[in-house]
Design a protein around this motif. Structure first.
Motif, short mmCIF file in Angstrom:
data_model
loop_
_atom_site.label_atom_id
_atom_site.label_comp_id
_atom_site.label_asym_id
_atom_site.label_seq_id
_atom_site.Cartn_x
_atom_site.Cartn_y
_atom_site.Cartn_z
N LEU A 129 7.72 7.77 7.52
CA LEU A 129 9.02 8.54 7.61
C LEU A 129 9.38 8.37 9.13
CD1 LEU A 129 11.51 9.86 6.63
CD2 LEU A 129 10.07 12.08 6.80
N VAL A 130 8.32 8.73 10.02
CA VAL A 130 8.35 8.88 11.54
C VAL A 130 8.83 7.61 12.06
CG1 VAL A 130 7.31 9.37 13.53
CG2 VAL A 130 7.01 10.93 11.62
N SER A 131 8.11 6.39 11.61
CA SER A 131 8.11 5.11 11.99
C SER A 131 9.99 4.68 11.78
CB SER A 131 7.48 4.18 11.49
OG SER A 131 7.61 2.86 11.86
N HIS A 132 10.34 5.15 10.48
CA HIS A 132 11.71 4.81 10.33
C HIS A 132 12.56 5.47 10.95
CE1 HIS A 132 14.74 3.52 7.72
NE2 HIS A 132 15.17 4.97 7.53
N LEU A 133 12.41 6.88 11.24
CA LEU A 133 13.55 7.72 12.06
C LEU A 133 13.30 7.47 13.56
CD1 LEU A 133 12.84 11.18 10.45
CD2 LEU A 133 14.53 9.53 10.13
N THR A 134 12.37 7.04 14.04
CA THR A 134 12.25 6.44 15.52
C THR A 134 12.57 5.02 15.56
OG1 THR A 134 9.88 6.00 15.49
CG2 THR A 134 10.83 8.40 16.16
N SER A 135 12.53 4.08 14.60
CA SER A 135 12.94 2.85 14.57
C SER A 135 11.66 2.25 15.55
CB SER A 135 14.16 2.49 15.27
OG SER A 135 15.25 2.88 14.31
N ILE A 136 10.46 2.72 15.57
CA ILE A 136 9.39 2.12 16.18
C ILE A 136 8.42 1.96 15.10
CG2 ILE A 136 7.59 2.32 18.10
CD1 ILE A 136 9.64 4.50 19.28
N PRO A 137 8.23 0.37 14.71
CA PRO A 137 7.38 0.17 13.66
C PRO A 137 5.90 0.49 14.14
CG PRO A 137 8.77 -1.73 13.95
CD PRO A 137 9.25 -0.48 15.05
N LYS A 138 5.55 0.15 15.43
CA LYS A 138 4.41 -0.03 15.84
C LYS A 138 3.59 1.43 16.00
CE LYS A 138 4.50 -4.10 18.65
NZ LYS A 138 4.26 -4.67 19.96
N LEU A 139 4.32 2.49 15.73
CA LEU A 139 4.21 3.89 15.72
C LEU A 139 3.37 4.25 14.46
CD1 LEU A 139 4.37 6.15 17.68
CD2 LEU A 139 6.53 6.98 16.58
#
Length: 79
Positions: free
Chosen positions: A40-50
Motif C-alpha cells: 500500500l505504501v509503495s502504491h501510494l508513493t509510486s516508489i516501487p523500490k520502497l
C-alpha cells in the motif's frame, strides 16, 4: 543441564517471535501484514523500490512486539 538459565528464560519470556512463545507476533502473520502494508505504501508513493525495506522494517517491529497491543509497547513494571 543448565536449569538456572532455563528458569530465567521462562520468567522473562526470552524467545523472539513465534506463536505464544514471546511478546511478539507470529512471523508468518507479521510478514503478511508487513507485505500488505508495504504494498500500500509503495502504491501510494509510486516508489516501487520502497516496498522491500518497508516490509523488512515492519515485519521486524511486529515480530519483536513493537505494536500497540504487543508485549513490548507497554513494558511490564518490575516489582
Amino acid at each position: 543441564m543448565n536449569t538456572e538459565t532455563e528458569d530465567s528464560c521462562e520468567k522473562k519470556n526470552c524467545p523472539i517471535g513465534g506463536c505464544g512463545s514471546s511478546k511478539g507476533m507470529c512471523p508468518g502473520i507479521a510478514l503478511i501484514i508487513a507485505f500488505l502494508t508495504s504494498s500500500l505504501v509503495s502504491h501510494l508513493t509510486s516508489i516501487p523500490k520502497l516496498q522491500l525495506p518497508v516490509t523488512v522494517v515492519i515485519a521486524l517491529l511486529l515480530i519483536l512486539g513493537f505494536y500497540p497491543s504487543g508485549g513490548r509497547w507497554f513494558p511490564e513494571k518490575s516489582s
